[in-house]
Scaffold this active site. Structure first.
Site, PDB file in Angstrom:
ATOM      1  N   ASP A  37      56.279 120.157  60.133  1.00  0.00           N
ATOM      2  CA  ASP A  37      57.031 120.587  61.312  1.00  0.00           C
ATOM      3  C   ASP A  37      56.062 121.321  62.225  1.00  0.00           C
ATOM      4  O   ASP A  37      55.550 122.397  61.872  1.00  0.00           O
ATOM      5  CB  ASP A  37      58.191 121.499  60.901  1.00  0.00           C
ATOM      6  CG  ASP A  37      59.151 121.774  62.044  1.00  0.00           C
ATOM      7  OD1 ASP A  37      59.519 120.819  62.754  1.00  0.00           O
ATOM      8  OD2 ASP A  37      59.567 122.945  62.215  1.00  0.00           O
ATOM      9  N   GLU A  62      52.669 127.142  63.198  1.00  0.00           N
ATOM     10  CA  GLU A  62      53.180 127.998  64.261  1.00  0.00           C
ATOM     11  C   GLU A  62      52.035 128.840  64.826  1.00  0.00           C
ATOM     12  O   GLU A  62      51.201 129.354  64.069  1.00  0.00           O
ATOM     13  CB  GLU A  62      54.296 128.902  63.725  1.00  0.00           C
ATOM     14  CG  GLU A  62      54.808 129.942  64.689  1.00  0.00           C
ATOM     15  CD  GLU A  62      55.312 129.360  66.001  1.00  0.00           C
ATOM     16  OE1 GLU A  62      54.969 129.913  67.069  1.00  0.00           O
ATOM     17  OE2 GLU A  62      56.043 128.349  65.974  1.00  0.00           O
ATOM     18  N   ASN A  89      46.749 126.904  65.937  1.00  0.00           N
ATOM     19  CA  ASN A  89      47.000 126.199  67.184  1.00  0.00           C
ATOM     20  C   ASN A  89      46.947 124.707  66.855  1.00  0.00           C
ATOM     21  O   ASN A  89      45.874 124.173  66.565  1.00  0.00           O
ATOM     22  CB  ASN A  89      45.933 126.579  68.214  1.00  0.00           C
ATOM     23  CG  ASN A  89      46.101 125.861  69.544  1.00  0.00           C
ATOM     24  OD1 ASN A  89      46.969 124.999  69.700  1.00  0.00           O
ATOM     25  ND2 ASN A  89      45.261 126.214  70.508  1.00  0.00           N
ATOM     26  N   ASP A 115      57.818 124.272  73.502  1.00  0.00           N
ATOM     27  CA  ASP A 115      57.786 125.025  74.752  1.00  0.00           C
ATOM     28  C   ASP A 115      57.599 124.048  75.912  1.00  0.00           C
ATOM     29  O   ASP A 115      56.642 123.281  75.931  1.00  0.00           O
ATOM     30  CB  ASP A 115      56.629 126.029  74.727  1.00  0.00           C
ATOM     31  CG  ASP A 115      56.760 127.080  75.819  1.00  0.00           C
ATOM     32  OD1 ASP A 115      57.212 126.738  76.934  1.00  0.00           O
ATOM     33  OD2 ASP A 115      56.413 128.250  75.553  1.00  0.00           O
ATOM     34  N   LYS A 119      56.018 124.746  84.789  1.00  0.00           N
ATOM     35  CA  LYS A 119      55.124 124.661  85.938  1.00  0.00           C
ATOM     36  C   LYS A 119      54.085 123.559  85.721  1.00  0.00           C
ATOM     37  O   LYS A 119      53.522 123.451  84.635  1.00  0.00           O
ATOM     38  CB  LYS A 119      54.426 125.998  86.166  1.00  0.00           C
ATOM     39  CG  LYS A 119      55.362 127.109  86.611  1.00  0.00           C
ATOM     40  CD  LYS A 119      54.603 128.395  86.876  1.00  0.00           C
ATOM     41  CE  LYS A 119      55.535 129.500  87.335  1.00  0.00           C
ATOM     42  NZ  LYS A 119      54.797 130.776  87.591  1.00  0.00           N
ATOM     43  N   ASP A 151      65.845 119.784  74.470  1.00  0.00           N
ATOM     44  CA  ASP A 151      66.987 119.891  75.386  1.00  0.00           C
ATOM     45  C   ASP A 151      66.522 119.820  76.840  1.00  0.00           C
ATOM     46  O   ASP A 151      67.319 120.002  77.759  1.00  0.00           O
ATOM     47  CB  ASP A 151      67.778 121.178  75.134  1.00  0.00           C
ATOM     48  CG  ASP A 151      66.908 122.421  75.163  1.00  0.00           C
ATOM     49  OD1 ASP A 151      65.663 122.289  75.239  1.00  0.00           O
ATOM     50  OD2 ASP A 151      67.453 123.538  75.096  1.00  0.00           O
TER      51      ASP A 151
END
Length: 211
Positions: A37, A62, A89, A115, A119, A151
């Protein structure tokens, strides 16, 4: 625990790739299939997956270290030996991690609600970049799957299009999936669905070589 919601993966402090761990020391039975994941957040999704699918191993990546420490603490409290979380990372650590795995071990990957970095000048910070997809293509077992969901339609479309553009992957459905094929939803998915908002999902399959 107060943790920054957004972390810039391009900042200097996150540019050193992680060294691959001793896999056998992380899992009780490392010969089981592995579910990865990417961007696991607080790790609660994998915490539940490891309990409902004890015949699989689970690995969460993560970039926010306090969340990784907290999740590994929960794992230890529950005595789960088929689950581990790593602070790294993914954009520079995924390839060395996957190259250290035995061939065919990685069988399932999920990338859920990454995320969005809305922009335009920040979109290079998004986790699903061509290099990441190339690393997955090299490591994923034949017939292994990559599950993506978001989403944010723009983000979901970008992830889907980048996977579809790679010759190693084929999408299982031409349309967005109406339901989650995994047995456990993330917290973000649950809250989004409760608000009646859309979730965009796709599953890609790693083609069999020569197939």
């Amino acid at each position: 625990m107060r943790v920054r919601e957004h972390v810039n993966p391009l900042s200097k402090k996150y540019q050193t790739p992680i060294s691959p761990p001793d896999w056998d020391s992380l899992y009780h039975a490392f010969d089981r299939p592995l579910h990865l994941d990417i961007g696991c957040g607080k790790g609660r999704f994998l915490l539940q997956m490891a309990q409902v699918q004890p015949d699989w191993n689970f690995l969460g990546l993560e970039i926010r270290e306090p969340l990784v420490d907290q999740a590994n603490g929960w794992k230890t409290e529950l005595g789960l030996t088929n689950l581990h979380y790593l602070f790294c990372n993914a954009n520079n650590s995924l390839r060395p991690l996957l190259q250290s795995l035995p061939a065919g071990r990685l069988q399932q990957v999920s990338i859920q609600f990454p995320d969005p970095w809305f922009k335009r000048k920040h979109q290079k910070r998004r986790v699903v970049q061509p290099d990441l997809i190339e690393a997955l293509a090299d490591a994923l077992a034949p017939d292994g799957t990559v599950f993506i969901q978001s989403d944010v339609a723009e983000v979901a479309i970008e992830m889907r299009d980048r996977l579809a553009a790679h010759t190693a992957f084929t999408c299982k459905s031409a349309d967005w999936l109406p339901t989650n094929p995994l047995p456990i939803p993330t917290e973000r998915e649950t809250s989004t669905m409760e608000r009646g908002e859309a979730v965009y999902r796709s599953v890609f399959v790693r083609k069999v070589v020569g197939g």
